[in-house]
Write an enzyme that holds these catalytic residues in place. Structure first.
Site, PDB file in Angstrom:
ATOM      1  N   TYR A 102      -4.219  10.727   3.537  1.00 23.65           N
ATOM      2  CA  TYR A 102      -4.044   9.555   2.671  1.00 23.65           C
ATOM      3  C   TYR A 102      -2.777   8.753   2.982  1.00 23.65           C
ATOM      4  O   TYR A 102      -1.954   9.166   3.757  1.00 23.65           O
ATOM      5  CB  TYR A 102      -4.207   9.893   1.190  1.00 23.65           C
ATOM      6  CG  TYR A 102      -3.260  10.835   0.480  1.00 23.65           C
ATOM      7  CD1 TYR A 102      -2.026  11.203   0.959  1.00 23.65           C
ATOM      8  CD2 TYR A 102      -3.651  11.341  -0.766  1.00 23.65           C
ATOM      9  CE1 TYR A 102      -1.202  12.031   0.236  1.00 23.65           C
ATOM     10  CE2 TYR A 102      -2.827  12.176  -1.500  1.00 23.65           C
ATOM     11  CZ  TYR A 102      -1.603  12.525  -0.996  1.00 23.65           C
ATOM     12  OH  TYR A 102      -0.788  13.346  -1.710  1.00 23.65           O
ATOM     13  N   GLU A 103      -2.692   7.596   2.408  1.00 20.36           N
ATOM     14  CA  GLU A 103      -1.620   6.628   2.745  1.00 20.36           C
ATOM     15  C   GLU A 103      -1.622   6.288   4.229  1.00 20.36           C
ATOM     16  O   GLU A 103      -0.556   6.081   4.820  1.00 20.36           O
ATOM     17  CB  GLU A 103      -0.251   7.164   2.337  1.00 20.36           C
ATOM     18  CG  GLU A 103      -0.047   7.354   0.861  1.00 20.36           C
ATOM     19  CD  GLU A 103      -0.334   6.086   0.071  1.00 20.36           C
ATOM     20  OE1 GLU A 103      -0.826   6.217  -1.040  1.00 20.36           O
ATOM     21  OE2 GLU A 103      -0.087   4.978   0.589  1.00 20.36           O
ATOM     22  N   GLY A 104      -2.789   6.178   4.804  1.00 23.28           N
ATOM     23  CA  GLY A 104      -2.896   5.899   6.241  1.00 23.28           C
ATOM     24  C   GLY A 104      -2.977   7.190   7.005  1.00 23.28           C
ATOM     25  O   GLY A 104      -1.990   7.933   7.104  1.00 23.28           O
TER      26      GLY A 104
END
Lengths: 597, 597
Positions: free
Chosen positions: A440-442
């Site tokens: 997550y978050e890229g």
């Protein structure tokens, strides 16, 4: 059941002796945390994490969250009371400005206390962490009225925040998002669409939930240049701050996940929900990036946090578990067997974790300090240096800390043998929880592309050049010191590999972008090793000085010097493998037809 | 929902073109599987795995096993019918002698069909796999009466088998085991004690469960030299083979595990249960080692199996998921985005998995062939060569295949982004299931010690010398061939690293055992890379020949050559890093006091 003890002493050493925290006292908020005050605050945060938050970690994993027929969600037993304690202690708004209900203290402190909270219970800490990220975006991009209405309630934790980006067809590629925003006569918007993977999307911890939602205003351009950011509160907020009617945004279902069961990961359905534009129309991605950058550093710290708590438990187990005998003669001849800490291969696993943790903490705190300087300093030159370094290091820390953080939870689990696979021991939960941080978050591959494609070439390579210079100067300053040599010499070799890789990228990546893509992941890890090596060299320098200055610290400092040497001998040499992989280029991997995979 | 297609064509290529399966036709059982018959059997196994076993994989994970108040255990929905299909198809006793109810076919075939079954549903396949291991020990160490009573029922799957080693205080260090065996007047024994982590310890798939139990006969020496092996059936068996009274061995509880939920992992309580000595008293560990060696190869194959099925699903997803654009210009300009297979970093992940899978399958089949030769050949010299190589490679395959197999499931999961973390996609189950393979049948650190401490020095280093010679001769034979150069040259460099590491171990490990311990894990992985590189070079040679011989195979063979080149360029160079780590020795890691960890 796992245990946790927040590494307050190590943090104080890193901040004080390595990063010279006291030299930042002119920055707003820093004057309040000089000397003993710093340790006092950290000990309070430690107590909360250890005694209130950590005991709920396995409960959250077992119970998960429950969605009811009315689309409300309840969190696991004990979460509400613990959340109140965190909110009322002022920890959520620790770094927020006092005028908006925060404590106005350094973000660096907030980053550190978030490490403690995430070690103790990552799922739980996410509820506050997401609120902090949303609050940062609000304070940067919201108008005065929005800040007045939402910020104090968020800083105090009475309301929480979320980020709503992902849709079923749209993850990394936000240009594909289809959630619609239709203007209403009163200046607000009707938001309609479905968002997935929304952490803390619905729960029972806060009185209201402020969703920060990316959507496309009717008629906006296609792609990322037609995306706007909206505040869409669960309960609409009246101008006087009181809660208004329930907005038409509901949790459609909870995702069944590998880990972070204690956090409610929601499918969120927006059906003409009332939303308020934040910042300029079609500039939503820029506003969201503010949240994303802090969130990425936050996720990096989650990687460290799980690595830390996994280490502590594995080390304790290794000191206690009796099994086999030392190859070098029994260390516990009166016992039935020796503790497994006598075995070199057990030490290998523990030291690989520990040598990451202490350096990663140093790097994370350094990045947090850069963030403080970038946002609070009056010195434009200092701001630029800090911004450059932070921008460069953010993808590295996110990608490398979470990859290694996950691997470290796996190593710590391995120390437990079969017991590591059994839920009650808690080690397998760390692995499952840590796994999400790589995604997550890229996803980490995206971090690598951000580093190679955006951060390196930015401003003509100003940031990377400055970073090379900084490390080069440190090496030059330390190379004459015999005690530092075991740290500085390997760092010099590793820096050489990074320079070569960077040069290769300049020569081969621009002409053929697939070469950059093919190199990106190894480059990110090569960069990460150098960054970890650099901070280890600085830690070693500080430890040598402190050992001489304060004889009482000798054992602790000598331990750091040994762990740092382990890093230099066994972990830093990975740079040459990464370089060898990078320079093979993209030819082979691109020569296979897609259908042959 | 995940899919699976058994790699029959690849297996036929590896067996036929690389390993020259037809040259073994003189071995008992091999004459029946010449030519097209081999592919026919494999296609049958594939069909069973794909259509019957695989659809139960997620069901098994979700439902797990249930223990009832009467200590019986039921498996997940569908498991009973599928187990009957497997048993009635003769797959469990595929390699067992016909005189004991088996099919008498090559073990190599059994190993391969076990790969298929484990890819399809590892938890399910374990029920049969453990029976095969127990059967092997029985056939090797049981007396005629025991073989007559138990073997046919086990070969047909009417009864199943288990291995009972671990106790709460005793995992790796079997010398600590305390389960007692007290002689009874009739020549049997009363077994009393608690065993933990017993896979398939209790379930509803078979009419009887034959537990192979390690226990200490009263008055036996302490340590590993006082351990005996017993058969302790769930239901006692009358001399005519009919089931007698329920024995006093019960499942006390089921473990709550990270994965393999479909398999019943039991705490087994023995309370004066009737047991029958297998082989000689106090020689139980030797008998158990027969099971453990086959089991270790079986676990290595599980690592490969999960890597394979994870790859297939990740590759399919990467070809279909539209997200972003190729850096080198859109490959799908009419679509909203390109399939993510266009991105070099996605290909990197896929190729790292694939380049392992094909080589690992080749190595596993080679090891299985060695096992067949070792057990079935009339040629003593051939047997010795095969036994030496198998003994040497068993810990390498177990340790390396399961470490990389696990890492590969993580990489495959990463290709899915956020969806990889969600249970319904099935990718996170592969990760959780794969994790146990690094732990059971001897944690991988133990495999490394077995390799360095036992297998290398055995018979004056005969096995390792022969292996070096074999690879050296292959390199010499191929180095003049330009088409083979990209494979042979890197192999030569890697072999050089392995030779240096072996020399270092001889010079430094004997004098100071901690040096061997400190080097063992890296040495195992260095060895594994060389072994994988060697088989890749052989695959490349066979692919080049086949491409010329059969133009229709050109695309498939060219694909292998590209994947092999990827391995040589990006994965084999790890050997130099491993060597660099090895030669740093044990000084640093042993210099830290245990209490400072």
């Amino acid at each position: 059941m796992p245990v946790y003890k927040a590494p307050v002493d190590d943090a104080v050493f890193l901040l004080g002796d390595v990063l010279h925290f006291d030299e930042f006292s002119q920055l707003p908020g820093f004057g309040d945390v000089t000397g003993e005050m710093l340790a006092l605050i950290l000990r309070e945060a430690a107590k909360l994490a250890e005694e209130v938050v950590q005991p709920l970690n396995q409960i959250g994993d077992r119970e998960g969250c429950v969605r009811h027929e009315d689309a409300t969600v309840t969190t696991a037993k004990g979460f509400r009371a613990a959340y109140r304690a965190v909110a009322e202690g002022g920890w959520i708004g620790l770094a927020a400005p006092q005028e908006y209900g925060g404590q106005g203290l350094p973000y660096t402190l907030s980053a550190l206390t978030n490490e403690f909270a995430s070690s103790a219970n990552m799922s739980f800490a996410m509820y506050s962490g997401l609120t902090q990220g949303a609050l940062a975006a609000l304070l940067r991009h919201g108008d005065e009225e929005q800040k007045r209405l939402y910020a104090p309630k968020m800083a105090s934790g009475v309301w929480s925040g979320t980020m709503n980006l992902t849709e079923p067809q749209c993850g990394t590629d936000l240009g594909l998002l289809t959630t619609k925003a239709t203007p209403r006569p009163d200046g607000s918007y009707s938001i309609t669409g479905q968002k997935i993977f929304i952490s803390a999307g619905e729960h029972d911890l806060a009185e209201n939930i402020v969703h920060f939602v990316l959507a496309r205003i009717e008629g906006a351009p296609a792609g990322v240049k037609g995306i706007s950011l909206f505040i869409t509160p669960k309960f609409d907020v009246r101008p006087d701050g009181a809660l208004g009617p329930r907005n038409n945004v509901f949790c459609g279902s909870l995702e069944h996940k590998m880990g972070i069961h204690g956090n409610a990961t929601c499918v969120m359905n927006y059906d003409n929900a009332r939303g308020y534009l934040v910042g300029e129309a079609n500039r939503g991605l820029n506003a969201m990036f503010v949240m994303m950058n802090e969130a990425r550093l936050g996720v990096a710290i989650q990687g460290l946090a799980l690595s830390e708590v996994a280490y502590q438990n594995a080390a304790a187990y290794a000191r206690e578990r009796l099994q086999g005998r030392s190859l070098a003669g029994s260390k516990n001849p009166d016992g039935k067997a020796d503790p497994i800490i006598v075995h070199p291969d057990v030490r290998r696993m523990l030291l690989e974790i520990r040598a990451f943790n202490e350096a990663a903490r140093g790097l994370a705190l350094g990045a947090a300090l850069d963030s403080d300087v970038a946002h609070r300093s009056k010195d434009a030159a200092a701001r630029q240096v800090a911004e450059d370094r932070l921008g460069l290091l953010t993808p590295v820390l996110k990608g490398v800390f979470t990859d290694l953080g996950f691997e470290n939870t796996v190593k710590a689990q391995q120390v437990f043998g079969g017991h590591g696979y059994i839920a009650e021991w808690g080690m397998e939960q760390f692995v499952r929880d840590a796994r999400i941080t790589m995604i997550y978050e890229g996803a980490n591959g995206i971090q690598a592309l951000d580093l190679v494609g955006r951060k390196l070439p930015k401003d003509g390579g100003r940031a990377i050049m400055a970073y090379f210079k900084e490390i080069g100067e440190f090496i030059a300053g330390g190379s004459a010191d015999d005690a530092l040599k075991p740290y500085v010499d390997p760092l010099q070799a590793a820096l050489g590999d990074l320079r070569k890789a960077t040069m290769w990228l300049m020569q081969n990546g621009l002409a053929r972008p697939d070469n950059a893509g093919a190199a990106s992941y190894d480059y990110m890890h090569l960069f990460g090793r150098v960054a970890l090596g650099y901070i280890w060299a600085r830690i070693a320098k500080a430890a040598l000085e402190k050992k001489n200055r304060e004889p009482a610290s000798a054992t602790a400092m000598e331990t750091k010097l040994i762990v740092g040497r382990y890093f230099m001998e066994r972990m830093l040499p990975e740079t040459s493998l990464r370089l060898a992989r990078i320079v093979t280029g993209a030819d082979t991997m691109m020569s296979l037809d897609a259908e042959m995979f």
